[in-house]
Every structure is written in C-alpha cells, then in structure tokens.
Design a protein around this motif. Structure first.
Motif, PDB file in Angstrom:
ATOM      1  N   TYR A  74       0.825  -1.207   0.000  1.00 38.99           N
ATOM      2  CA  TYR A  74       0.000   0.000   0.000  1.00 38.99           C
ATOM      3  C   TYR A  74       0.861   1.260   0.000  1.00 38.99           C
ATOM      4  O   TYR A  74       0.480   2.272  -0.607  1.00 38.99           O
ATOM      5  CB  TYR A  74      -0.952  -0.022   1.196  1.00 38.99           C
ATOM      6  CG  TYR A  74      -2.094  -0.987   0.987  1.00 38.99           C
ATOM      7  CD1 TYR A  74      -3.268  -0.583   0.359  1.00 38.99           C
ATOM      8  CD2 TYR A  74      -1.969  -2.322   1.366  1.00 38.99           C
ATOM      9  CE1 TYR A  74      -4.302  -1.486   0.125  1.00 38.99           C
ATOM     10  CE2 TYR A  74      -2.994  -3.232   1.129  1.00 38.99           C
ATOM     11  CZ  TYR A  74      -4.159  -2.794   0.508  1.00 38.99           C
ATOM     12  OH  TYR A  74      -5.164  -3.695   0.262  1.00 38.99           O
ATOM     13  N   ALA A  77       1.986   1.502  -3.584  1.00 41.28           N
ATOM     14  CA  ALA A  77       0.885   1.883  -4.464  1.00 41.28           C
ATOM     15  C   ALA A  77       0.717   3.400  -4.476  1.00 41.28           C
ATOM     16  O   ALA A  77       0.497   4.008  -5.525  1.00 41.28           O
ATOM     17  CB  ALA A  77      -0.412   1.212  -4.011  1.00 41.28           C
ATOM     18  N   ILE A 129       3.878  -7.463  -9.516  1.00 40.08           N
ATOM     19  CA  ILE A 129       2.423  -7.579  -9.406  1.00 40.08           C
ATOM     20  C   ILE A 129       1.947  -9.008  -9.680  1.00 40.08           C
ATOM     21  O   ILE A 129       1.047  -9.517  -9.008  1.00 40.08           O
ATOM     22  CB  ILE A 129       1.730  -6.595 -10.375  1.00 40.08           C
ATOM     23  CG1 ILE A 129       1.816  -5.174  -9.817  1.00 40.08           C
ATOM     24  CG2 ILE A 129       0.275  -6.976 -10.608  1.00 40.08           C
ATOM     25  CD1 ILE A 129       1.234  -4.131 -10.737  1.00 40.08           C
ATOM     26  N   ASP A 132       2.767 -11.073  -6.481  1.00 40.39           N
ATOM     27  CA  ASP A 132       2.442 -10.516  -5.170  1.00 40.39           C
ATOM     28  C   ASP A 132       0.983 -10.074  -5.178  1.00 40.39           C
ATOM     29  O   ASP A 132       0.650  -8.992  -5.652  1.00 40.39           O
ATOM     30  CB  ASP A 132       3.367  -9.332  -4.861  1.00 40.39           C
ATOM     31  CG  ASP A 132       3.246  -8.856  -3.421  1.00 40.39           C
ATOM     32  OD1 ASP A 132       2.126  -8.891  -2.882  1.00 40.39           O
ATOM     33  OD2 ASP A 132       4.264  -8.425  -2.838  1.00 40.39           O
ATOM     34  N   LYS A 133       0.115 -10.928  -4.644  1.00 40.22           N
ATOM     35  CA  LYS A 133      -1.318 -10.643  -4.661  1.00 40.22           C
ATOM     36  C   LYS A 133      -1.642  -9.368  -3.899  1.00 40.22           C
ATOM     37  O   LYS A 133      -2.513  -8.589  -4.319  1.00 40.22           O
ATOM     38  CB  LYS A 133      -2.085 -11.822  -4.060  1.00 40.22           C
ATOM     39  CG  LYS A 133      -3.592 -11.655  -4.113  1.00 40.22           C
ATOM     40  CD  LYS A 133      -4.301 -12.870  -3.547  1.00 40.22           C
ATOM     41  CE  LYS A 133      -5.815 -12.667  -3.590  1.00 40.22           C
ATOM     42  NZ  LYS A 133      -6.528 -13.851  -3.022  1.00 40.22           N
ATOM     43  N   SER A 134      -0.948  -9.139  -2.805  1.00 38.74           N
ATOM     44  CA  SER A 134      -1.208  -7.942  -2.001  1.00 38.74           C
ATOM     45  C   SER A 134      -0.886  -6.669  -2.777  1.00 38.74           C
ATOM     46  O   SER A 134      -1.615  -5.677  -2.696  1.00 38.74           O
ATOM     47  CB  SER A 134      -0.379  -7.973  -0.709  1.00 38.74           C
ATOM     48  OG  SER A 134      -0.755  -9.056   0.102  1.00 38.74           O
ATOM     49  N   SER A 136      -0.886  -6.403  -6.064  1.00 43.16           N
ATOM     50  CA  SER A 136      -1.887  -6.308  -7.128  1.00 43.16           C
ATOM     51  C   SER A 136      -3.180  -5.703  -6.607  1.00 43.16           C
ATOM     52  O   SER A 136      -3.826  -4.890  -7.278  1.00 43.16           O
ATOM     53  CB  SER A 136      -2.157  -7.692  -7.717  1.00 43.16           C
ATOM     54  OG  SER A 136      -3.144  -7.634  -8.711  1.00 43.16           O
ATOM     55  N   GLU A 137      -3.568  -6.091  -5.387  1.00 41.54           N
ATOM     56  CA  GLU A 137      -4.794  -5.566  -4.789  1.00 41.54           C
ATOM     57  C   GLU A 137      -4.638  -4.103  -4.378  1.00 41.54           C
ATOM     58  O   GLU A 137      -5.594  -3.324  -4.437  1.00 41.54           O
ATOM     59  CB  GLU A 137      -5.186  -6.411  -3.576  1.00 41.54           C
ATOM     60  CG  GLU A 137      -5.631  -7.822  -3.924  1.00 41.54           C
ATOM     61  CD  GLU A 137      -5.877  -8.676  -2.699  1.00 41.54           C
ATOM     62  OE1 GLU A 137      -5.506  -8.229  -1.585  1.00 41.54           O
ATOM     63  OE2 GLU A 137      -6.423  -9.783  -2.839  1.00 41.54           O
ATOM     64  N   ALA A 138      -3.435  -3.737  -3.952  1.00 42.43           N
ATOM     65  CA  ALA A 138      -3.200  -2.376  -3.453  1.00 42.43           C
ATOM     66  C   ALA A 138      -3.158  -1.346  -4.571  1.00 42.43           C
ATOM     67  O   ALA A 138      -3.614  -0.215  -4.400  1.00 42.43           O
ATOM     68  CB  ALA A 138      -1.901  -2.327  -2.655  1.00 42.43           C
ATOM     69  N   HIS A 140      -4.344   0.400  -7.668  1.00 41.55           N
ATOM     70  CA  HIS A 140      -5.545   0.575  -8.472  1.00 41.55           C
ATOM     71  C   HIS A 140      -5.094   0.774  -9.908  1.00 41.55           C
ATOM     72  O   HIS A 140      -4.563   1.808 -10.263  1.00 41.55           O
ATOM     73  CB  HIS A 140      -6.348   1.779  -7.976  1.00 41.55           C
ATOM     74  CG  HIS A 140      -6.793   1.654  -6.557  1.00 41.55           C
ATOM     75  ND1 HIS A 140      -7.699   0.698  -6.148  1.00 41.55           N
ATOM     76  CD2 HIS A 140      -6.445   2.336  -5.446  1.00 41.55           C
ATOM     77  CE1 HIS A 140      -7.906   0.818  -4.854  1.00 41.55           C
ATOM     78  NE2 HIS A 140      -7.155   1.800  -4.399  1.00 41.55           N
TER      79      HIS A 140
END
Length: 214
Positions: A74, A77, A129, A132-134, A136-138, A140
């Motif tokens: 995050y 991101a 990305i 690393d799923k986290s 990718s989710e963080a 946008h």
C-alpha cells in the motif's frame, strides 16, 4: 553513485504531495517516506525492499510507516500514483498534420523515456504484481491506465471523426501495450527511437487506414 540523482521523479512526487496529504508536518514526513521507498526500489528492486529499510532511509520509525500504510504494497501503491504524470487534456491545436510529434511526446512523457530510474521502478513493480497478490490488490490499475484516455482523445481529435468506442480503445492501447511489453521483456529502459518507431510504423498507419474506412 546514487542513481536517483539521474531522475526527476522525486521532484514529481514533491509537487503532488501538498494536494494529497494533510498538515505540513505530515506532508514532509510522508514525502520523506515515499522518496525513500522509490529510491530503494530503483536501487534494489521491489522484492528486496523492506519496511525496515524504508524507515531507515527516511529516518522514520517503523511504527510511523504502519500508522500511515498497513503494508509495503500500500505504501508503494501510493508512491507509484505520485510518480505517474498528471492526466492532461488534449491540445486540439496539435492534433493536425504534426500529430506524429505530439503522440511521440504523449507516450514518452507517460513512460518516462530518458528517465532510467523511473523506468526501473515501474519495471520492478510491473513484474512484482504477477507474483504478489497484495501488491496487485493495493495498486488501483485505473490510476495507471487512465492516461490511455488522453491517447484516445488525441487519436479521435486527429481523425476528426466519430469512431466505434471499442475500435478507438484498441487504437489507443497499441502504443502503451507495446512499450509495457518492451520494458518487461527486455528489462532495459525504453528509448525515444522505439517510441518513434511505434508511432511511425504502427499507430499512424492504423489511423490512416481507419480514416479511409470512414
């Protein structure tokens, strides 16, 4: 040698901070943390960078980082959002017979051509990305892909005709997609001559073909 001295992306971050964050003291603290994160990713790669290392580089306590961001993905991101160019409006005056130079400029600005450090950061994040799923989710993805709307508007302005939305999107995605592929597949900075090659031998011919069809 500190490779971040070769780049202007840190200054880009600094310009955007005041509009995004709170009190002056918070702005300065967060700026130092974002700068540290970007510097470390450019130097070592995303996977090798830890929150401890970012805190140490930023001269901040690790608890400060976790109060602001719940994890490294995050934090990164937000840093990535800041180094992207601000969305801009198309200049109709440049959507004429000199569109070639205008489109080269739009693409080169977005991908940080001649800015090796910024491309290092983007390459490291792009490759991370997928595993690393986290992260990718963080991130946008719309904050990264929104710039393609500028390309779409420029193409439509140049063609001076209304074309199918899906067709327009396809035309606008060609340049950014090829540049992303080039960056990821080679791991080397994108050069202006490659941008010009795409515009001259692919984008302009496609625009010309679509004009004839209409």
């Amino acid at each position: 040698m500190d490779i971040t001295n070769k780049s202007d992306f840190i200054e880009n971050v600094e310009e955007k901070i005041p509009a995004k964050l709170g009190r002056p003291i918070d702005k300065l603290r967060d700026l130092a943390i974002l700068k540290a994160a970007l510097e470390l990713v450019a130097e070592q790669g995303y996977d090798c960078v830890t929150m401890d290392a970012i805190a140490l580089r930023a001269h901040a306590g690790k608890a400060t980082l976790y109060r602001r961001w719940k994890s490294k993905p995050y934090l990164m991101a937000e840093a990535i959002t800041f180094i992207l160019p601000c969305e801009q409006k198309v200049d109709p005056k440049r959507c004429d017979d000199n569109f070639r130079n205008y489109f080269c400029e739009l693409l080169s600005t977005y991908f940080g051509v001649n800015d090796e450090v910024r491309q290092k950061v983007m390459l490291s994040i792009a490759t991370a990305i997928s595993r690393d799923k986290s992260l990718s989710e963080a991130i946008h993805l719309e904050c990264i892909t929104n710039q393609t709307y500028v390309f779409r508007d420029a193409i439509e302005c140049t063609m001076n005709i209304k074309i199918d939305e899906h067709q327009l999107k396809l035309l606008a995605d060609v340049g950014p997609a090829l540049l992303c592929y080039k960056l990821i597949s080679t791991g080397k900075p994108i050069e202006m001559k490659y941008v010009e090659h795409i515009v001259d031998h692919l984008i302009i011919p496609l625009i010309t073909l679509n004009k004839k069809q209409h």
